[in-house]
Design an enzyme around this catalytic site. Structure first.
Site, PDB file in Angstrom:
ATOM      1  N   THR A   1      -1.486  -7.853   6.919  1.00 50.47           N
ATOM      2  CA  THR A   1      -2.717  -6.765   6.293  1.00 50.47           C
ATOM      3  C   THR A   1      -3.763  -8.073   6.195  1.00 50.47           C
ATOM      4  O   THR A   1      -5.242  -7.375   6.246  1.00 50.47           O
ATOM      5  CB  THR A   1      -2.176  -5.959   5.232  1.00 50.47           C
ATOM      6  OG1 THR A   1      -0.733  -5.045   5.881  1.00 50.47           O
ATOM      7  CG2 THR A   1      -3.207  -5.043   4.462  1.00 50.47           C
TER       8      THR A   1
ATOM      9  N   THR B   1       3.508  -8.387   5.387  1.00 49.90           N
ATOM     10  CA  THR B   1       4.454  -7.836   3.899  1.00 49.90           C
ATOM     11  C   THR B   1       5.561  -7.357   4.776  1.00 49.90           C
ATOM     12  O   THR B   1       6.308  -7.474   4.369  1.00 49.90           O
ATOM     13  CB  THR B   1       3.904  -7.268   2.741  1.00 49.90           C
ATOM     14  OG1 THR B   1       3.650  -6.074   3.441  1.00 49.90           O
ATOM     15  CG2 THR B   1       2.652  -7.966   2.122  1.00 49.90           C
ATOM     16  N   ASP B   2       5.443  -6.857   5.633  1.00 46.93           N
ATOM     17  CA  ASP B   2       6.696  -5.491   6.009  1.00 46.93           C
ATOM     18  C   ASP B   2       8.263  -6.682   6.572  1.00 46.93           C
ATOM     19  O   ASP B   2       9.206  -6.482   6.017  1.00 46.93           O
ATOM     20  CB  ASP B   2       5.975  -4.903   7.552  1.00 46.93           C
ATOM     21  CG  ASP B   2       5.834  -3.987   7.186  1.00 46.93           C
ATOM     22  OD1 ASP B   2       5.354  -3.795   5.675  1.00 46.93           O
ATOM     23  OD2 ASP B   2       4.499  -3.250   8.348  1.00 46.93           O
TER      24      ASP B   2
ATOM     25  N   CYS C   1      23.252  -2.501  -2.689  1.00 44.42           N
ATOM     26  CA  CYS C   1      22.286  -2.197  -3.713  1.00 44.42           C
ATOM     27  C   CYS C   1      21.501  -3.359  -4.032  1.00 44.42           C
ATOM     28  O   CYS C   1      22.180  -4.313  -4.213  1.00 44.42           O
ATOM     29  CB  CYS C   1      23.564  -2.296  -5.662  1.00 44.42           C
ATOM     30  SG  CYS C   1      24.806  -1.044  -5.168  1.00 44.42           S
TER      31      CYS C   1
HETATM   32  N1  ASP Z   1       2.038  -4.299   8.514  1.00 44.99           N
HETATM   33  C1  ASP Z   1       1.430  -4.902   7.632  1.00 44.99           C
HETATM   34  C2  ASP Z   1       2.301  -6.051   8.315  1.00 44.99           C
HETATM   35  O1  ASP Z   1       3.611  -6.165   8.402  1.00 44.99           O
HETATM   36  C3  ASP Z   1       1.848  -4.934   7.016  1.00 44.99           C
HETATM   37  C4  ASP Z   1       1.252  -6.050   5.543  1.00 44.99           C
HETATM   38  O2  ASP Z   1       0.517  -6.755   5.974  1.00 44.99           O
HETATM   39  O3  ASP Z   1       1.321  -5.338   4.433  1.00 44.99           O
HETATM   40  O4  ASP Z   1       1.518  -6.873   9.377  1.00 44.99           O
END
Ligand code: ASP
Length: 336
Positions: free
Chosen positions: A13, A90-91, A273
């Protein structure tokens, strides 16, 4: 002399642009935005170069091949830079951080993964702070391991998990304190930092080994997983309830685990958990897992367990060695 760091842009992103079909990675617009950030050339900032990975990816598409590519970039540039920042979606960032922590053997420099929830091209974004602070931490050289910086927190890479799909503090480290908190100043926790292992830095590339994650749920029909667990997979992360409990007293699962174990499959028990540790034998529902041949993942994250299995198989260890090393702390990934 000014420190020098290397930015490795993999996609995500942070550098995406809105297209007719949603956000997608873009090289030109991201590089233009960086050029237009005078703060990246401020006196207090390190010198930096940037390389990108072809093709840029949404991190959902990251595989072992991309981990190897990132590893090779870091290995080839290791002696020329004081630190590294990996710009990543982030994924799957926590998986990549975990994988790099194992692959970069005897790493004594900061490798900081970061990204953002809102792209740098948007007026209101978290990309700017994540990028600038990660660059400062990478240059400072106080941490000398693979970390993830996001939303004001510096986390050990193999302890991090993505926690929120839409909040700016997207990552947590449930079983280990943050290594630093970036408020008005960047406050490190010196006692929590890992000292690099002795030895020459090297890269262990990963082999794409068949590894699976199976999450148990009430009513799970284990027999449906029999052939995949006993014949197809070489490593399995079993996400169990609580401290390592499985449904049905294991009546259906235990024979499968015994068969898998006899076939050389390594089975690691993790917990659904996010916080706490697996303790096989605390309850009747978990005690037989161990005798059937499953290993306790202790407080390891699923992400780190997957990465560690890839790594240990790629090192060429035999089953007994892998079982032993899964229980040892190699990069700060478990509390023993
Ligand atoms: N779908 C994106 C990725 O992981 C999400 C992100 O970067 O926040 O590339």
């Amino acid at each position: 002399m000014k420190k020098k760091i290397l930015l490795i842009y993999t996609g995500g992103t942070i550098g995406m642009l809105s297209t007719g079909r949603g956000y997608a990675p873009s090289k030109e617009s991201f590089y233009r935005l960086l050029d237009n950030m005078p703060e990246l050339h401020a006196e207090t900032m390190p010198e930096w170069d940037i390389v990108d990975m072809e093709p840029l990816l949404d991190s959902s598409n990251i595989t072992v091949n991309e981990w190897n590519k990132m590893g090779r970039i870091i290995r080839d540039a290791y002696d020329r830079y004081d630190g590294f920042v990996v710009l990543h979606g982030t994924d799957t960032m926590a998986y990549t951080a975990s994988a790099l922590s194992f692959m970069l053997e005897n790493c004594a420099k900061a490798v900081i993964l970061t990204g953002s929830q809102i792209p740098l091209c948007e007026v209101r974004n978290d990309a700017r702070d994540n990028l600038i602070t990660a660059m400062m931490i990478a240059a400072e050289g106080i941490v000398r391991e693979v970390c993830l910086y996001f939303g004001g927190k510096l986390l050990r890479g193999n302890r991090a998990v993505k926690y929120s799909a839409d909040e700016m503090i997207a990552f947590v480290s449930p079983n280990f304190p943050s290594l630093a908190d970036a408020g008005i100043s960047i406050k490190y926790r010196p006692n929590m930092l890992r000292s690099p292992d002795d030895g020459k830095f090297s890269l262990r590339e990963l082999v794409n080994t068949p590894i699976g994650v199976i999450k148990v749920f009430p009513g799970i029909q284990f027999e449906l997983f029999d052939s995949i667990m006993t014949e197809r997979l070489r490593g399995i992360v079993l996400e169990t309830f609580g401290a390592g409990n499985i449904p049905g007293n294991g009546d259906a699962l235990l024979p499968i685990i015994r068969k898998a174990s006899a076939n050389g499959t390594i089975m690691v028990v993790c917990s659904q958990c996010p916080q706490g540790t697996v303790s096989l034998g605390t309850y009747e529902t978990s005690s037989q897992l161990k005798s059937a041949g499953a290993l306790s993942g202790q407080d390891i994250t699923t992400e780190a367990a997957v990465a560690k299995l890839y790594y240990l198989f790629s090192c060429g260890y035999n089953g007994e060695e892998i079982k032993k090393l899964m229980g040892e702390d190699l990069r700060g990934e478990i509390t023993v």
